[in-house]
Design an enzyme around this catalytic site. Structure first.
Site, PDB file in Angstrom:
ATOM      1  N   ASP A  21       0.826  -1.204   0.000  1.00  0.00           N
ATOM      2  CA  ASP A  21       0.000   0.000   0.000  1.00  0.00           C
ATOM      3  C   ASP A  21       0.863   1.258   0.000  1.00  0.00           C
ATOM      4  OD1 ASP A  21      -2.330   1.460   0.054  1.00  0.00           O
ATOM      5  OD2 ASP A  21      -2.660   1.241   2.202  1.00  0.00           O
ATOM      6  N   GLY A  22       0.379   2.296  -0.677  1.00  0.00           N
ATOM      7  CA  GLY A  22       1.039   3.597  -0.615  1.00  0.00           C
ATOM      8  C   GLY A  22       1.643   4.085  -1.912  1.00  0.00           C
ATOM      9  N   TRP A  26       2.756   7.988  -2.451  1.00  0.00           N
ATOM     10  CA  TRP A  26       4.171   8.250  -2.720  1.00  0.00           C
ATOM     11  C   TRP A  26       4.312   9.094  -3.983  1.00  0.00           C
ATOM     12  CZ3 TRP A  26       7.589   7.315  -6.662  1.00  0.00           C
ATOM     13  CH2 TRP A  26       8.953   7.456  -6.363  1.00  0.00           C
ATOM     14  N   SER A  66      -6.922  -5.995  -6.206  1.00  0.00           N
ATOM     15  CA  SER A  66      -8.117  -6.581  -5.596  1.00  0.00           C
ATOM     16  C   SER A  66      -9.315  -6.470  -6.535  1.00  0.00           C
ATOM     17  CB  SER A  66      -8.445  -5.864  -4.281  1.00  0.00           C
ATOM     18  OG  SER A  66      -8.970  -4.573  -4.533  1.00  0.00           O
ATOM     19  N   THR A  67     -10.357  -7.230  -6.261  1.00  0.00           N
ATOM     20  CA  THR A  67     -11.577  -7.117  -7.063  1.00  0.00           C
ATOM     21  C   THR A  67     -12.154  -5.707  -6.951  1.00  0.00           C
ATOM     22  OG1 THR A  67     -12.858  -8.005  -5.188  1.00  0.00           O
ATOM     23  CG2 THR A  67     -12.175  -9.568  -6.897  1.00  0.00           C
ATOM     24  N   GLU A  68     -11.962  -5.072  -5.790  1.00  0.00           N
ATOM     25  CA  GLU A  68     -12.465  -3.709  -5.607  1.00  0.00           C
ATOM     26  C   GLU A  68     -11.682  -2.689  -6.441  1.00  0.00           C
ATOM     27  OE1 GLU A  68     -11.761  -5.798  -3.146  1.00  0.00           O
ATOM     28  OE2 GLU A  68     -13.659  -6.087  -2.062  1.00  0.00           O
ATOM     29  N   ASN A  69     -10.438  -3.015  -6.786  1.00  0.00           N
ATOM     30  CA  ASN A  69      -9.625  -2.090  -7.572  1.00  0.00           C
ATOM     31  C   ASN A  69     -10.177  -1.858  -8.974  1.00  0.00           C
ATOM     32  OD1 ASN A  69      -6.425  -3.193  -6.189  1.00  0.00           O
ATOM     33  ND2 ASN A  69      -7.788  -1.552  -5.533  1.00  0.00           N
ATOM     34  N   GLU A 208       0.683 -13.351  12.391  1.00  0.00           N
ATOM     35  CA  GLU A 208       1.129 -12.153  13.092  1.00  0.00           C
ATOM     36  C   GLU A 208       1.040 -10.982  12.109  1.00  0.00           C
ATOM     37  OE1 GLU A 208       1.856 -12.200  16.278  1.00  0.00           O
ATOM     38  OE2 GLU A 208       1.653 -14.395  16.389  1.00  0.00           O
TER      39      GLU A 208
END
Length: 248
Positions: A21-22, A26, A66-69, A208
Site C-alpha cells: 500500500d502507498g 508516494w 483486488s476485485t475492488e480495484n 502475526e
C-alpha cells in the site's frame, strides 16, 4: 543498520503475505501521477523477492490487485494492466534465474487476455523452480474466494459427492485458491493503514500482523528484515497459554 545479521535463521516464517500500500500517496508526494508510484513499487517487489530468497522464506504472497480495484478510474486500471503485462515480461528471466516459481490466485479470467497470456507463460517458464514461491493475488478478494468455495462444496453436497458431516475446516481449505500453500505466519501492510482489506481472511486467522508507515515504493530489504525481527519476538500461542507453549 544491518537488520539481517540479527535474524534467527531457525525462526523464519515459511510464508509471508504483504499488502503493498502507498504507491499513489508516494507518487503524489513526488508531484507525479499515481501510475508513477506503481512503476516505482515494482522495484520494491524485486527487492523483497530477493530478500525472501536470502533468508529462506519459501512463500511470498503479494496483494497486487483486488476485485475492488476494478472500481478505480478507468485510465488508472488500464495503465495498471499494461504495467502488469510489461513487468511480468521483463521480470520473468530474473525470477527464473533466482529460482522463483510464480503462482496466481484470484479471478484470473477477469484479467485482460494479454495479462493472462503473460502470466501463463511466466508460470510455465518458472514451473520447476523451488527456492521461492511468489504468489500474486490478482483480481482477488477473500470474500470472493470464500463464496466460490462455499458454492463448490454446496454443489458436491447436492450431487451426493460429499455429506454435510464431511464439511470441516480442512475441506474448506481444499476449496480455496490457496489450497496448495501453507497459511501465512506473517502479514505485512505498508503505508500506515491498519486493516487487511479483504485479503486472505480465512488464511490469516493465526498470522502475526506487522504495520509500517513506510510507503510501498520506499519499502526495501532492511524494512522487510525489520518486520521479520518483529515476528521473531512474538509468542505464537494458537489459542494456548504462554505456559503451555513453553512446556517441553
Amino acid at each position: 543498520m544491518d537488520n539481517k545479521s540479527y535474524i534467527d535463521p531457525e525462526n523464519i516464517p515459511q510464508h509471508v503475505a504483504i499488502i503493498m500500500d502507498g504507491n499513489g500517496r508516494w507518487a503524489k508526494q513526488h508531484g507525479e501521477d499515481r501510475i508513477f508510484g506503481h512503476h516505482e513499487g515494482v522495484n520494491s517487489v524485486r527487492e523483497i523477492v530477493e530478500a525472501c530468497g536470502e533468508i529462506g522464506v519459501k512463500y511470498l504472497t503479494l496483494y497486487a490487485f483486488s476485485t475492488e480495484n476494478w472500481n478505480r478510474p478507468k485510465d488508472e486500471v488500464d495503465a495498471l494492466m499494461e504495467l502488469l503485462v510489461a513487468t511480468i515480461s521483463l521480470e520473468t528471466p530474473n525470477l527464473h534465474s533466482k529460482g522463483v516459481k510464480l503462482h496466481v490466485i484470484g479471478d484470473v479470467k477477469s484479467l485482460p487476455q494479454s495479462c493472462q497470456a503473460e502470466l501463463n507463460e511466466s508460470i510455465k517458464i518458472t514451473a520447476n523452480n523451488n527456492k521461492v514461491n511468489l504468489i500474486l493475488a490478482l483480481s482477488y478478494s477473500s470474500k470472493w474466494e470464500i463464496t466460490n468455495a462455499v458454492k463448490q462444496i454446496a454443489e458436491k453436497v447436492k450431487s451426493n459427492q460429499i455429506e454435510l458431516k464431511d464439511i470441516n475446516s480442512n475441506l474448506i481449505d481444499k476449496h480455496l485458491n490457496t489450497s496448495a500453500f501453507p497459511d501465512p505466519e506473517l502479514m505485512i501492510r505498508t503505508s500506515g493503514e491498519h486493516r487487511i482489506s479483504n485479503f486472505l481472511l480465512w488464511q490469516l486467522a493465526y498470522a502475526e500482523f506487522y504495520f509500517t508507515n513506510t510507503l510501498w515504493p520506499e519499502f526495501r530489504k532492511e524494512d522487510f528484515y525489520k518486520a521479520i525481527l518483529s515476528y521473531q519476538k512474538r509468542e505464537r500461542r494458537f489459542g494456548l497459554t504462554g505456559e503451555q507453549i513453553q512446556q517441553p
